[in-house]
Design an enzyme around this catalytic site. Structure first.
Site, PDB file in Angstrom:
ATOM      1  N   GLY A  15      33.381  43.943  31.604  1.00  0.00           N
ATOM      2  CA  GLY A  15      32.693  42.703  31.240  1.00  0.00           C
ATOM      3  C   GLY A  15      31.988  42.831  29.913  1.00  0.00           C
ATOM      4  N   ALA A  16      32.651  43.505  28.954  1.00  0.00           N
ATOM      5  CA  ALA A  16      31.981  43.891  27.707  1.00  0.00           C
ATOM      6  C   ALA A  16      32.316  43.008  26.518  1.00  0.00           C
ATOM      7  CB  ALA A  16      32.313  45.342  27.377  1.00  0.00           C
ATOM      8  N   ASP A  65      41.841  42.272  34.879  1.00  0.00           N
ATOM      9  CA  ASP A  65      41.065  41.653  35.946  1.00  0.00           C
ATOM     10  C   ASP A  65      40.581  42.787  36.837  1.00  0.00           C
ATOM     11  OD1 ASP A  65      40.114  40.408  38.225  1.00  0.00           O
ATOM     12  OD2 ASP A  65      41.876  39.134  38.524  1.00  0.00           O
ATOM     13  N   SER A 144      21.461  42.902  40.706  1.00  0.00           N
ATOM     14  CA  SER A 144      20.663  41.747  40.277  1.00  0.00           C
ATOM     15  C   SER A 144      19.471  41.616  41.206  1.00  0.00           C
ATOM     16  CB  SER A 144      21.513  40.471  40.345  1.00  0.00           C
ATOM     17  OG  SER A 144      20.717  39.307  40.203  1.00  0.00           O
ATOM     18  N   TYR A 156      27.267  35.450  45.618  1.00  0.00           N
ATOM     19  CA  TYR A 156      26.805  36.338  44.553  1.00  0.00           C
ATOM     20  C   TYR A 156      25.739  37.302  45.077  1.00  0.00           C
ATOM     21  CZ  TYR A 156      24.786  37.587  39.970  1.00  0.00           C
ATOM     22  OH  TYR A 156      24.312  38.248  38.861  1.00  0.00           O
ATOM     23  N   ALA A 157      24.773  36.774  45.826  1.00  0.00           N
ATOM     24  CA  ALA A 157      23.704  37.616  46.368  1.00  0.00           C
ATOM     25  C   ALA A 157      24.269  38.665  47.319  1.00  0.00           C
ATOM     26  CB  ALA A 157      22.672  36.753  47.089  1.00  0.00           C
ATOM     27  N   LYS A 160      25.966  41.399  45.206  1.00  0.00           N
ATOM     28  CA  LYS A 160      25.007  42.232  44.483  1.00  0.00           C
ATOM     29  C   LYS A 160      24.213  43.119  45.435  1.00  0.00           C
ATOM     30  CE  LYS A 160      25.949  40.923  40.300  1.00  0.00           C
ATOM     31  NZ  LYS A 160      26.575  41.858  39.341  1.00  0.00           N
TER      32      LYS A 160
END
Length: 255
Positions: A15-16, A65, A144, A156-157, A160
């Site tokens: 993801g850079a 991916d 996160s 998402y939670a 993470k």
């Protein structure tokens, strides 16, 4: 255990192409590492690679991916061939669209967990043999503060939060090989994700940042470089006794 002076100094950052990942890649290059710059579209990595090379560093762009097993295997092999065996990994790639639970499809759930949880597993599994062979390695994974719960993004939670258990388990399993594993849990950081959140709320981004800063003890929002500096320490030889930890980079304590 292998002396750090004999360890290949190659990093892979996922993801850079932009945001936190780009800042981490640039910082690691300044630290003297050759950097594999990985993102979904190889062409999008050009800016990060150019910045590293303009600064005198070494970098290569790789498109993959992170949720695709074959693509990850090929990408890691390419980085090893072009830059040297990777002994530093920063799992940064992530997505976080907002969706209400009752409206969320299984495909949406799978897509978010695919990038955010399956991705770090696949990339770490592909890189770990190089670290084991070297007898030295550093793994940093971006979690996160949402891992503690996020009313707007249960998928998402969940991903993470899963990364915290993943990180601690890696530290326990791989420590005997001279490999450390840690997680960074950012708070509000200027990024495409926070810009998207502002748009969804119909807010000007500058006002959105000012509002967020009011609840942050240091009185400002985070910048990608704040995360990059933390990653720089965690992958350094000097952080060899720090493993299995979650570092909150959020401008204050997190409940």
């Amino acid at each position: 255990m292998t002396s750090t002076t004999n360890v290949p100094r190659t990093a892979l950052v996922t993801g850079a192409a932009r945001g936190i990942g780009a800042a981490v890649a640039r910082q690691l290059a300044r630290d003297g590492l050759a950097v594999g710059v990985l993102d979904l579209d190889e062409a999008d990595c050009a800016g990060t690679v150019r910045a590293i090379r303009d600064g005198g560093g070494s970098a290569t762009a790789v498109g993959a991916d992170v949720a695709d097993e074959a693509a990850v295997t090929a990408a890691v092999a390419r980085v090893a061939a072009e830059l040297g065996p990777p002994t530093v990994l920063v799992n940064n790639a992530g997505v976080g669209p907002r969706a209400e639970l009752v409206e969320m499809t299984t495909d949406q759930w799978d897509a978010v967990l695919g990038v955010n949880l399956r991705g770090p597993f696949l990339v770490t599994r592909a890189v770990a043999p190089y670290m084991i062979e070297a007898g030295w390695g550093r793994i940093v994974t971006m979690s996160s503060i949402s891992a503690a719960g996020d009313a707007a993004r249960v998928d998402y939670a969940s991903a993470k939060a899963g990364l915290l258990g993943f990180t601690k388990s890696l530290a326990l399993q791989l420590g005997r090989h001279g490999i450390t594993a840690n997680a960074i849990a950012p708070g509000f950081v200027v990024s495409d994700m926070t810009r998207t959140s502002a748009r969804r709320l119909g807010l000007d981004f500058e006002e959105f940042k000012r509002s967020a800063a009011q609840s942050i003890p240091v009185g400002r929002v985070g910048q990608p470089e704040d995360i990059a500096h933390t990653a720089s320490y965690l992958v350094s030889p000097g952080a060899g006794f720090v493993s299995g930890q979650v570092i909150y980079v959020a401008g204050g304590p997190v409940a």
